[in-house]
Structure formats: structure tokens, C-alpha cells
Scaffold this motif. Structure first.
Motif, PDB file in Angstrom:
ATOM      1  N   LEU A  25     -21.905 -29.032  19.362  1.00  0.00           N
ATOM      2  CA  LEU A  25     -22.659 -28.605  18.175  1.00  0.00           C
ATOM      3  C   LEU A  25     -22.631 -29.682  17.093  1.00  0.00           C
ATOM      4  O   LEU A  25     -23.654 -29.988  16.489  1.00  0.00           O
ATOM      5  CB  LEU A  25     -22.065 -27.319  17.602  1.00  0.00           C
ATOM      6  N   LEU A  26     -21.458 -30.221  16.845  1.00  0.00           N
ATOM      7  CA  LEU A  26     -21.299 -31.184  15.752  1.00  0.00           C
ATOM      8  C   LEU A  26     -21.972 -32.521  16.029  1.00  0.00           C
ATOM      9  O   LEU A  26     -22.303 -33.249  15.088  1.00  0.00           O
ATOM     10  CB  LEU A  26     -19.818 -31.405  15.446  1.00  0.00           C
ATOM     11  N   THR A  27     -22.156 -32.844  17.300  1.00  0.00           N
ATOM     12  CA  THR A  27     -22.726 -34.146  17.632  1.00  0.00           C
ATOM     13  C   THR A  27     -24.147 -34.057  18.193  1.00  0.00           C
ATOM     14  O   THR A  27     -24.706 -35.054  18.594  1.00  0.00           O
ATOM     15  CB  THR A  27     -21.833 -34.884  18.650  1.00  0.00           C
ATOM     16  N   ARG A  28     -24.732 -32.878  18.208  1.00  0.00           N
ATOM     17  CA  ARG A  28     -26.035 -32.731  18.867  1.00  0.00           C
ATOM     18  C   ARG A  28     -27.190 -33.325  18.077  1.00  0.00           C
ATOM     19  O   ARG A  28     -28.189 -33.718  18.648  1.00  0.00           O
ATOM     20  CB  ARG A  28     -26.308 -31.268  19.197  1.00  0.00           C
ATOM     21  N   SER A  37     -20.411 -27.349   8.365  1.00  0.00           N
ATOM     22  CA  SER A  37     -19.295 -27.189   7.430  1.00  0.00           C
ATOM     23  C   SER A  37     -19.717 -26.405   6.192  1.00  0.00           C
ATOM     24  O   SER A  37     -18.962 -25.573   5.695  1.00  0.00           O
ATOM     25  CB  SER A  37     -18.682 -28.536   7.060  1.00  0.00           C
ATOM     26  N   ARG A  38     -20.913 -26.635   5.691  1.00  0.00           N
ATOM     27  CA  ARG A  38     -21.389 -25.872   4.525  1.00  0.00           C
ATOM     28  C   ARG A  38     -21.635 -24.411   4.858  1.00  0.00           C
ATOM     29  O   ARG A  38     -21.498 -23.547   4.012  1.00  0.00           O
ATOM     30  CB  ARG A  38     -22.665 -26.484   3.969  1.00  0.00           C
ATOM     31  N   GLN A  44     -13.588 -24.209  -1.712  1.00  0.00           N
ATOM     32  CA  GLN A  44     -12.235 -24.778  -1.651  1.00  0.00           C
ATOM     33  C   GLN A  44     -11.969 -25.413  -0.289  1.00  0.00           C
ATOM     34  O   GLN A  44     -11.384 -26.488  -0.199  1.00  0.00           O
ATOM     35  CB  GLN A  44     -11.190 -23.705  -1.945  1.00  0.00           C
ATOM     36  N   GLU A  45     -12.425 -24.760   0.784  1.00  0.00           N
ATOM     37  CA  GLU A  45     -12.230 -25.316   2.124  1.00  0.00           C
ATOM     38  C   GLU A  45     -13.048 -26.588   2.329  1.00  0.00           C
ATOM     39  O   GLU A  45     -12.590 -27.512   2.999  1.00  0.00           O
ATOM     40  CB  GLU A  45     -12.617 -24.287   3.183  1.00  0.00           C
ATOM     41  N   GLN A  46     -14.242 -26.649   1.753  1.00  0.00           N
ATOM     42  CA  GLN A  46     -15.041 -27.868   1.849  1.00  0.00           C
ATOM     43  C   GLN A  46     -14.314 -29.025   1.172  1.00  0.00           C
ATOM     44  O   GLN A  46     -14.268 -30.136   1.712  1.00  0.00           O
ATOM     45  CB  GLN A  46     -16.419 -27.662   1.212  1.00  0.00           C
TER      46      GLN A  46
END
Length: 152
Positions: A25-28, A37-38, A44-46
Motif C-alpha cells: 500500500l505504502l509503495t504502490r 498517514s494522514r 499528535q501521532e503525525q
């Protein structure tokens, strides 16, 4: 004999994530790391994510334009947050359908160094003042599993 209800007002949620799926998913496509991530991390987690992986605006832009550069550690961290939040949504008093990703904060409380490792927990960021749930998360090989215990 009539069955007795569980004596405590508790909910439990569990989720398992396959790391290669998150990596795909992250590299597609370009920009998906930032979108992902958003979508799942509260503010705070970002900030924690960017600090942990030393992601300045230019470094984040580089990862977005070159998704093959997303590290395995970054993938593990995001997969862990995803699993924890999905388990927390399942354990939420209102249920997963009514609890959004950004309404849940995964945090690790700083403890006294002599106490050993810190324990992660879930905070429900709702109108009731931030209820806390217990989180157990484990990484093993290609899998991440998370379990949350929360009050009803």
C-alpha cells in the motif's frame, strides 16, 4: 439454567495486520504514504511519526515521490498503529462503525527508567474526556497483532 452476563462492563477488540500488504500500500503510488498517514493518524501521532523518522517537509516529499524508499521500520510502525486503532475501534463503546481513526490516540506513557519498558495504551478522543483503554501489541515476522481492552 439461564446464562449469566459477563460481570464487568468491558469490550475487547483484536486485529492482525500482514506487513507485506501495508508495504505494498505504502509503495504502490506516489503520495500514498502521506495520504495513508494522514488518514489514520491523529495530529499528535503525525507529529510523533515525523519526529521518530526525522521527516522534514523535504524528506516527506522525497518519500512521496520515491515510494520505494519507505523503510521497513516505518512500515512496521504504521502497521502497528493501524492494527492498534482497528482493535480499539472494535473495542470502542460505540463500536467500530461510529469510531473514526483520528478519534483514537495510541500513546506510550513515559515511565521511570527503572520500571523497564513503557506500555502503550489507547486514548479515545471523544466528548467524554479521553477514556483510556489497555493495549497489547506484538510484532512477529510478517505480522502485527493488537488487542485492546476498554470500558463500555
Amino acid at each position: 439454567m439461564k446464562p449469566l452476563p459477563f460481570p464487568f462492563p468491558l469490550n475487547i477488540g483484536t486485529d492482525v495486520v500482514h506487513l507485506p500488504r501495508v508495504a505494498r500500500l505504502l509503495t504502490r503510488q506516489k503520495g500514498y504514504l502521506e495520504r495513508f498517514s494522514r488518514r489514520i493518524l491523529c495530529e499528535q501521532e503525525q507529529n510523533d511519526f515525523r519526529t521518530r523518522f526525522k521527516l522534514t517537509s523535504s524528506a516527506f516529499d522525497t518519500l512521496n515521490t520515491s515510494p520505494h524508499m519507505v523503510s521497513a521500520e516505518m512500515t512496521r510502525w504504521l502497521a502497528g498503529r493501524f492494527a492498534a486503532k482497528e482493535a480499539a475501534r472494535k473495542a470502542a463503546p460505540t463500536g467500530a462503525a461510529y469510531t473514526g481513526w483520528k478519534e483514537i490516540l495510541v500513546r506510550v506513557e513515559e515511565q521511570d527508567p527503572s520500571a523497564g519498558s513503557s506500555r502503550p495504551e489507547i486514548v479515545y478522543l471523544d466528548d467524554k474526556g479521553g477514556r483510556v483503554g489497555k493495549l497489547s501489541i506484538s510484532h512477529d515476522g510478517e505480522y502485527v497483532v493488537a488487542t485492546v481492552l476498554a470500558a463500555s
